[in-house]
Design a protein around this motif. Structure first.
Motif, PDB file in Angstrom:
ATOM      1  N   ASN A   1       0.853  -1.199   0.000  1.00 16.52           N
ATOM      2  CA  ASN A   1       0.000   0.000   0.000  1.00 16.52           C
ATOM      3  C   ASN A   1       0.884   1.242   0.000  1.00 16.52           C
ATOM      4  OD1 ASN A   1      -2.006  -1.871   2.166  1.00 16.52           O
ATOM      5  ND2 ASN A   1      -2.723  -1.147   0.200  1.00 16.52           N
ATOM      6  N   GLY A   2       0.525   2.186  -0.845  1.00 14.43           N
ATOM      7  CA  GLY A   2       1.248   3.450  -0.868  1.00 14.43           C
ATOM      8  C   GLY A   2       2.571   3.413  -1.608  1.00 14.43           C
ATOM      9  N   SER A   3       2.894   2.314  -2.290  1.00 11.95           N
ATOM     10  CA  SER A   3       4.191   2.218  -2.983  1.00 11.95           C
ATOM     11  C   SER A   3       4.186   2.966  -4.312  1.00 11.95           C
ATOM     12  CB  SER A   3       4.572   0.753  -3.188  1.00 11.95           C
ATOM     13  OG  SER A   3       3.580   0.084  -3.930  1.00 11.95           O
ATOM     14  N   GLY A   4       3.006   3.360  -4.796  1.00  8.37           N
ATOM     15  CA  GLY A   4       2.960   4.158  -6.027  1.00  8.37           C
ATOM     16  C   GLY A   4       2.372   3.442  -7.236  1.00  8.37           C
ATOM     17  N   LYS A   5       1.686   2.334  -7.001  1.00 11.09           N
ATOM     18  CA  LYS A   5       1.124   1.558  -8.118  1.00 11.09           C
ATOM     19  C   LYS A   5       0.061   2.350  -8.886  1.00 11.09           C
ATOM     20  CE  LYS A   5      -0.357  -1.753  -5.385  1.00 11.09           C
ATOM     21  NZ  LYS A   5      -0.032  -1.128  -4.073  1.00 11.09           N
ATOM     22  N   SER A   6      -0.936   2.867  -8.156  1.00 10.07           N
ATOM     23  CA  SER A   6      -1.999   3.629  -8.823  1.00 10.07           C
ATOM     24  C   SER A   6      -1.433   4.886  -9.480  1.00 10.07           C
ATOM     25  CB  SER A   6      -3.083   4.027  -7.824  1.00 10.07           C
ATOM     26  OG  SER A   6      -3.683   2.887  -7.271  1.00 10.07           O
ATOM     27  N   THR A   7      -0.476   5.517  -8.809  1.00 14.29           N
ATOM     28  CA  THR A   7       0.127   6.734  -9.369  1.00 14.29           C
ATOM     29  C   THR A   7       0.839   6.431 -10.685  1.00 14.29           C
ATOM     30  OG1 THR A   7       0.394   7.591  -7.127  1.00 14.29           O
ATOM     31  CG2 THR A   7       1.693   8.646  -8.850  1.00 14.29           C
ATOM     32  N   THR A   8       1.486   5.278 -10.760  1.00 14.76           N
ATOM     33  CA  THR A   8       2.132   4.878 -12.013  1.00 14.76           C
ATOM     34  C   THR A   8       1.089   4.766 -13.125  1.00 14.76           C
ATOM     35  OG1 THR A   8       3.824   3.674 -10.787  1.00 14.76           O
ATOM     36  CG2 THR A   8       3.567   3.092 -13.104  1.00 14.76           C
TER      37      THR A   8
HETATM   38  N1  LIG Z   1      -3.817  13.005  -4.701  1.00 15.36           N
HETATM   39  C1  LIG Z   1      -2.787  12.790  -3.901  1.00 15.36           C
HETATM   40  N2  LIG Z   1      -2.189  13.829  -3.233  1.00 15.36           N
HETATM   41  C2  LIG Z   1      -1.133  13.624  -2.427  1.00 15.36           C
HETATM   42  N3  LIG Z   1      -0.561  12.436  -2.216  1.00 15.36           N
HETATM   43  C3  LIG Z   1      -1.086  11.380  -2.845  1.00 15.36           C
HETATM   44  C4  LIG Z   1      -2.218  11.499  -3.708  1.00 15.36           C
HETATM   45  N4  LIG Z   1      -2.531  10.268  -4.186  1.00 15.36           N
HETATM   46  C5  LIG Z   1      -1.626   9.419  -3.650  1.00 15.36           C
HETATM   47  N5  LIG Z   1      -0.762  10.072  -2.845  1.00 15.36           N
HETATM   48  C6  LIG Z   1       0.365   9.488  -2.100  1.00 15.36           C
HETATM   49  O1  LIG Z   1       1.262   8.897  -3.043  1.00 15.36           O
HETATM   50  C7  LIG Z   1       1.790   7.670  -2.571  1.00 15.36           C
HETATM   51  C8  LIG Z   1       1.490   6.570  -3.579  1.00 15.36           C
HETATM   52  O2  LIG Z   1       0.087   6.364  -3.652  1.00 15.36           O
HETATM   53  P1  LIG Z   1      -0.596   5.335  -4.630  1.00 15.36           P
HETATM   54  O3  LIG Z   1      -2.050   5.548  -4.544  1.00 15.36           O
HETATM   55  O4  LIG Z   1       0.039   5.420  -5.959  1.00 15.36           O
HETATM   56  O5  LIG Z   1      -0.172   3.957  -3.957  1.00 15.36           O
HETATM   57  P2  LIG Z   1      -0.654   2.473  -4.284  1.00 15.36           P
HETATM   58  O6  LIG Z   1       0.581   1.668  -4.461  1.00 15.36           O
HETATM   59  O7  LIG Z   1      -1.637   2.474  -5.392  1.00 15.36           O
HETATM   60  O8  LIG Z   1      -1.338   2.063  -2.902  1.00 15.36           O
HETATM   61  P3  LIG Z   1      -2.631   1.127  -2.597  1.00 15.36           P
HETATM   62  O9  LIG Z   1      -2.141  -0.288  -2.660  1.00 15.36           O
HETATM   63  O10 LIG Z   1      -2.995   1.494  -1.185  1.00 15.36           O
HETATM   64  O11 LIG Z   1      -3.696   1.438  -3.613  1.00 15.36           O
HETATM   65  C9  LIG Z   1       1.149   7.443  -1.203  1.00 15.36           C
HETATM   66  O12 LIG Z   1       2.066   7.854  -0.231  1.00 15.36           O
HETATM   67  C10 LIG Z   1      -0.079   8.353  -1.213  1.00 15.36           C
HETATM   68  O13 LIG Z   1      -0.396   8.806   0.074  1.00 15.36           O
END
Ligand SMILES: Nc1ncnc2c1ncn2[C@@H]1O[C@H](COP(=O)(O)OP(=O)(O)OP(=O)(O)O)[C@@H](O)[C@H]1O
Ligand SMILES: [Mg+2]
Length: 234
Positions: free
Chosen positions: A36-43
């Motif tokens: 969780n929070g590693s950046g998958k969705s952001t990628t």
């Molecule tokens: N809109 C936003 N504004 C600020 N920080 C954000 C935003 N969206 C995500 N983050 C931060 O960026 C980092 C990566 O988030 P991301 O959603 O990409 O993680 P993830 O790997 O998809 O996690 P998960 O498994 O919980 O879905 C996290 O620390 C999160 O708190």
């Protein structure tokens, strides 16, 4: 098909992706796993142009897509099914599907695609008149994937399609992902269900606090000691 080079991304002054290098070849199923929070969705959001990178290149089918808008990448066949389903709750299943064909190039094949996804998801056919918001969690997830297919994607980005589903639905979703892939759609998958997703993946990447720390074939990563400890509880 998709090549990402040295992608860096920050939310405000918080950098969350660091020098991401990632490739998806035509016909593959590629998975990104990470905590969780590693950046998958952001990628995925960088790829589908929901957010813009600070630096680095994203190429799709030989074209740099850094400066395109999200609807323009959809028109090129790059389609994301978002995390958390996001279907239209006040519309019926059928209306939700038809909304999926909003881009011009998908309109001529709209009704053929409805039939195609009904064959793939018989439950959606049975419930085509039901309001999206009253479908169960697993059914809404099927609807979200089916709606993504309505745009004739070449590359489908799936953000945690098995999240919150019962074991039976998880099994069905992974079978459907393989079926979609067999029909010629390349898949980039983000998953917490590391075992199932590595099993169906040609290749995979491990993301840790915004950095790719490992990559390899699905079976290589399944037998990797770090992956076993970090994700498989072994
Ligand atoms: N809109 C936003 N504004 C600020 N920080 C954000 C935003 N969206 C995500 N983050 C931060 O960026 C980092 C990566 O988030 P991301 O959603 O990409 O993680 P993830 O790997 O998809 O996690 P998960 O498994 O919980 O879905 C996290 O620390 C999160 O708190
Ligand atoms: Mg996420």
């Amino acid at each position: 098909m998709l090549t990402i080079n040295k992608l860096n991304f920050s939310y405000g002054d918080m950098q969350v992706l660091w020098n991401i290098d990632l490739a998806v070849h035509e016909g593959e199923i590629v998975t990104v796993v990470g905590a969780n929070g590693s950046g998958k969705s952001t990628t995925l959001k960088n790829i589908s142009r929901l957010v813009a990178p600070q630096s680095g290149n994203i190429d799709f089918q030989g074209e740099n897509i850094n400066s395109l808008e999200s609807h323009q990448v959809v028109e090129r066949g790059l389609v994301q099914v978002p995390e958390g389903r996001k279907i239209f709750p006040e519309m019926t299943v059928l209306e939700n599907l038809r909304m999926g064909s909003f881009i011009k190039s998908a309109r001529p094949t709209r009704e053929a695609n409805v039939e195609r996804v009904f064959t793939m998801f018989p439950r959606l056919k049975e419930r085509q008149k039901q309001l999206g918001g009253t479908m169960s969690g697993g059914e809404q997830q099927m609807l979200a994937i089916a709606r993504g297919l309505m745009t004739n994607p070449k590359l489908l980005l799936l953000d945690e399609p098995s999240l919150g589903l019962s074991p039976l639905f998880v099994k069905i979703i992974f079978e459907i992902i393989q079926e979609i892939n067999k029909q010629g759609v390349t898949i980039l998958l983000v998953e917490q269900n590391v075992f199932q997703s590595l099993k169906i993946s040609d290749r995979a990447y491990v993301l840790e606090t915004g950095r790719i720390v490992l990559s390899g074939t699905g079976s290589e990563l399944l037998s990797n000691d770090h992956v076993k400890k970090a994700f498989l509880g072994m």
